[in-house]
Design an enzyme around this catalytic site. Structure first.
Site, PDB file in Angstrom:
ATOM      1  N   PRO A   1      -3.326  -0.294  19.437  1.00  0.00           N
ATOM      2  CA  PRO A   1      -3.157  -0.789  18.066  1.00  0.00           C
ATOM      3  C   PRO A   1      -3.230   0.282  16.978  1.00  0.00           C
ATOM      4  O   PRO A   1      -2.878   0.011  15.819  1.00  0.00           O
ATOM      5  CB  PRO A   1      -4.316  -1.784  17.912  1.00  0.00           C
ATOM      6  CG  PRO A   1      -5.330  -1.358  18.911  1.00  0.00           C
ATOM      7  CD  PRO A   1      -4.571  -0.771  20.065  1.00  0.00           C
TER       8      PRO A   1
ATOM      9  N   TYR B   1       4.368   6.341  10.572  1.00  0.00           N
ATOM     10  CA  TYR B   1       3.487   5.234  10.202  1.00  0.00           C
ATOM     11  C   TYR B   1       4.235   4.175   9.387  1.00  0.00           C
ATOM     12  O   TYR B   1       4.119   2.986   9.671  1.00  0.00           O
ATOM     13  CB  TYR B   1       2.281   5.771   9.424  1.00  0.00           C
ATOM     14  CG  TYR B   1       1.195   4.750   9.256  1.00  0.00           C
ATOM     15  CD1 TYR B   1       0.355   4.413  10.312  1.00  0.00           C
ATOM     16  CD2 TYR B   1       0.996   4.104   8.034  1.00  0.00           C
ATOM     17  CE1 TYR B   1      -0.633   3.459  10.169  1.00  0.00           C
ATOM     18  CE2 TYR B   1       0.005   3.152   7.875  1.00  0.00           C
ATOM     19  CZ  TYR B   1      -0.805   2.833   8.953  1.00  0.00           C
ATOM     20  OH  TYR B   1      -1.784   1.876   8.802  1.00  0.00           O
TER      21      TYR B   1
ATOM     22  N   HIS C   1       0.833  -1.209   0.000  1.00  0.00           N
ATOM     23  CA  HIS C   1       0.000   0.000   0.000  1.00  0.00           C
ATOM     24  C   HIS C   1       0.868   1.259   0.000  1.00  0.00           C
ATOM     25  O   HIS C   1       1.706   1.428   0.878  1.00  0.00           O
ATOM     26  CB  HIS C   1      -0.881   0.050   1.259  1.00  0.00           C
ATOM     27  CG  HIS C   1      -1.948  -0.999   1.279  1.00  0.00           C
ATOM     28  ND1 HIS C   1      -2.964  -1.009   2.203  1.00  0.00           N
ATOM     29  CD2 HIS C   1      -2.181  -2.059   0.466  1.00  0.00           C
ATOM     30  CE1 HIS C   1      -3.762  -2.045   1.962  1.00  0.00           C
ATOM     31  NE2 HIS C   1      -3.295  -2.704   0.918  1.00  0.00           N
TER      32      HIS C   1
ATOM     33  N   LYS D   1       1.939  -0.713  15.317  1.00  0.00           N
ATOM     34  CA  LYS D   1       3.376  -0.809  15.597  1.00  0.00           C
ATOM     35  C   LYS D   1       3.801  -2.083  16.334  1.00  0.00           C
ATOM     36  O   LYS D   1       4.989  -2.406  16.375  1.00  0.00           O
ATOM     37  CB  LYS D   1       3.818   0.393  16.465  1.00  0.00           C
ATOM     38  CG  LYS D   1       3.810   1.702  15.728  1.00  0.00           C
ATOM     39  CD  LYS D   1       5.013   1.818  14.820  1.00  0.00           C
ATOM     40  CE  LYS D   1       4.840   2.855  13.752  1.00  0.00           C
ATOM     41  NZ  LYS D   1       4.811   2.367  12.400  1.00  0.00           N
TER      42      LYS D   1
HETATM   43  C1  DHB Z   1      -4.760  -3.453  11.286  1.00  0.00           C
HETATM   44  C2  DHB Z   1      -4.550  -3.294  12.636  1.00  0.00           C
HETATM   45  C3  DHB Z   1      -4.156  -2.077  13.135  1.00  0.00           C
HETATM   46  O1  DHB Z   1      -3.956  -1.915  14.447  1.00  0.00           O
HETATM   47  C4  DHB Z   1      -3.960  -0.993  12.286  1.00  0.00           C
HETATM   48  O2  DHB Z   1      -3.594   0.191  12.803  1.00  0.00           O
HETATM   49  C5  DHB Z   1      -4.160  -1.154  10.943  1.00  0.00           C
HETATM   50  C6  DHB Z   1      -4.555  -2.375  10.443  1.00  0.00           C
HETATM   51  C7  DHB Z   1      -5.170  -4.767  10.764  1.00  0.00           C
HETATM   52  O3  DHB Z   1      -5.422  -5.677  11.562  1.00  0.00           O
HETATM   53  O4  DHB Z   1      -5.300  -4.920   9.541  1.00  0.00           O
END
Ligand code: DHB
Length: 390
Positions: free
Chosen positions: A277, A369, A57, A281
């Site tokens: 989440p 990111y 991506h 990271k």
């Molecule tokens: C997913 C999980 C994340 O915590 C995030 O920031 C982006 C994607 C995922 O499980 O695809």
């Protein structure tokens, strides 16, 4: 991954795991890999399937109260992210381990680590109902937040920094083709939602909820209604709906244990630190820890020098704290807080506008990111020495 990197360096290791093989391979967890993680897997020879099946991506979008705004990660940083399930990474690593014939024991029980201050620490456990003991040079505590390694460190030898958030994520996996090729992080009046994916046929979605949300109150129809409400944007975009195959609730926490070492035991990944989440990271931090630990151990066995091992904790913690700050920030940027403070709400809105309009602010988000290179030095030698002394 540590077992694999040690194998590549010709160093023996034994891996023990509480859970069954199928459990660790099938349990769906995070899914965003930084370039540094991808490069490490490819360079160490476990990235073939990742290169074939990973979804690359170049950008992500933030949906600000109905307006979807794209952040072009590749243009801003020259790097991109790869969507590939954490359990797929585990599957590839288990296969690589099995191919070496080196020991990997699943379904062990009653694990204890002892004699950590000595030159020969030991791991005791039960396997197939037989008591076992491994005498080793070093122990790597890669046993997660709820593991036994960190609590085996005397309390006065470790310091904990922690923040628990008043919300959680309700996550689902659905058999529905992703309706966007990139992730969408959304801030809606009802709260946060995230659109992600696992393949061209499977969508992964999350909703902000209470930390102890009762899943039985969330029949599939209610989940979809809320996801469509929070993710749908003014341009008509919304996720595709399909049968839900998994659902679960996760609490959110920021946590760091310092130092990440006690005697001959090194902590890595969630055993030492947890991030909420939102910045994706967790797995990437674990990979960076492991890369450093493997280098330290390789240097020790090659030359007898403990210099890199002695720096392991301080070096890792610089990346850990950068990621802590970023993950906390992404979380506070995108979640609804129920304090009812209107000032906080408008301030957050101003920040969302800034971060989706200013090239400087977008670049800052993007570089965090996509992640810093795995060998990135976060501080100069002088400040590192200060940290080691403090
Ligand atoms: C997913 C999980 C994340 O915590 C995030 O920031 C982006 C994607 C995922 O499980 O695809």
């Amino acid at each position: 991954m540590l077992g694999h990197l040690l194998h590549m360096a010709g160093i023996d290791s034994v891996i023990i795991e509480n859970r069954a093989k199928d459990y660790v391979i099938e349990r769906v967890r995070a899914g965003v890999l930084e370039q540094g993680t991808v490069d490490l897997m490819i360079e160490s020879g476990v990235g073939d399937r990742l290169q074939r099946e990973g979804l690359f991506h170049d950008g992500v979008s933030i949906n600000v109260y109905g307006q979807r705004r794209r952040i072009d990660l590749a243009a801003l940083t020259g790097r991109r992210i790869t969507v590939y399930g954490q359990n797929e990474v585990v599957k590839d690593l288990v296969a690589a381990r099995m191919a070496t014939g080196r020991p990997l024991h699943f379904e062990v029980a009653d694990v204890a680590v002892v004699d950590l201050e000595s030159n020969q620490p030991k791991i005791r456990f039960t396997h197939n109902d037989e008591p076992q003991e491994i005498r080793c040079d070093f122990i790597a505590g890669c046993d997660g937040f709820h593991g036994i390694c960190r609590p085996s460190i005397p309390e006065d030898c470790i310091r904990i920094y922690e923040r628990v958030y008043p919300f959680g994520w309700l996550g689902i996996l659905a058999n529905a083709a992703p309706s966007s090729p990139e992730l969408v992080y959304s801030r809606h009046p009802n709260g946060f939602a995230l659109f992600s994916m696992r393949s061209n046929a499977v969508t992964r979605l999350y909703l902000q909820c209470a930390p102890d949300e009762d899943l039985s109150q969330w029949p599939d129809d209610r989940i979809w209604e809320e996801l469509l409400t929070r993710l749908g944007s003014d341009d008509g975009w919304k996720p595709n709906v399909g049968p839900i195959t998994q659902k679960g609730v996760t609490g959110m926490r920021s946590f760091v244990a310092e130092p990440m070492r006690y005697g001959r035991m090194f902590l890595a990944g969630d055993a030492a630190h947890i991030v909420p989440p939102t910045g994706a990271k967790g797995l990437n931090l674990a990979m960076a820890d492991i890369w450093r630990l493997s280098r330290g151990l390789a240097e020790y066995y090659q030359s007898g020098s403990e210099a890199l091992l002695d720096r392991y904790s301080a070096d890792c913690l610089q990346r850990v704290w950068r990621a802590q700050q970023f993950s906390w920030w992404m979380t506070s940027l995108l979640h609804r807080s129920d304090t009812g403070n209107l000032f906080d709400c408008r301030r957050q809105r101003a920040e969302l506008e800034y971060v989706t309009n200013s090239p400087s602010a977008m670049t800052s988000l993007a570089e965090n990111y996509v992640g810093f290179p795995i060998a990135h030095e976060f501080a100069g030698e002088a400040s590192l020495q200060m940290m080691l002394r403090s």
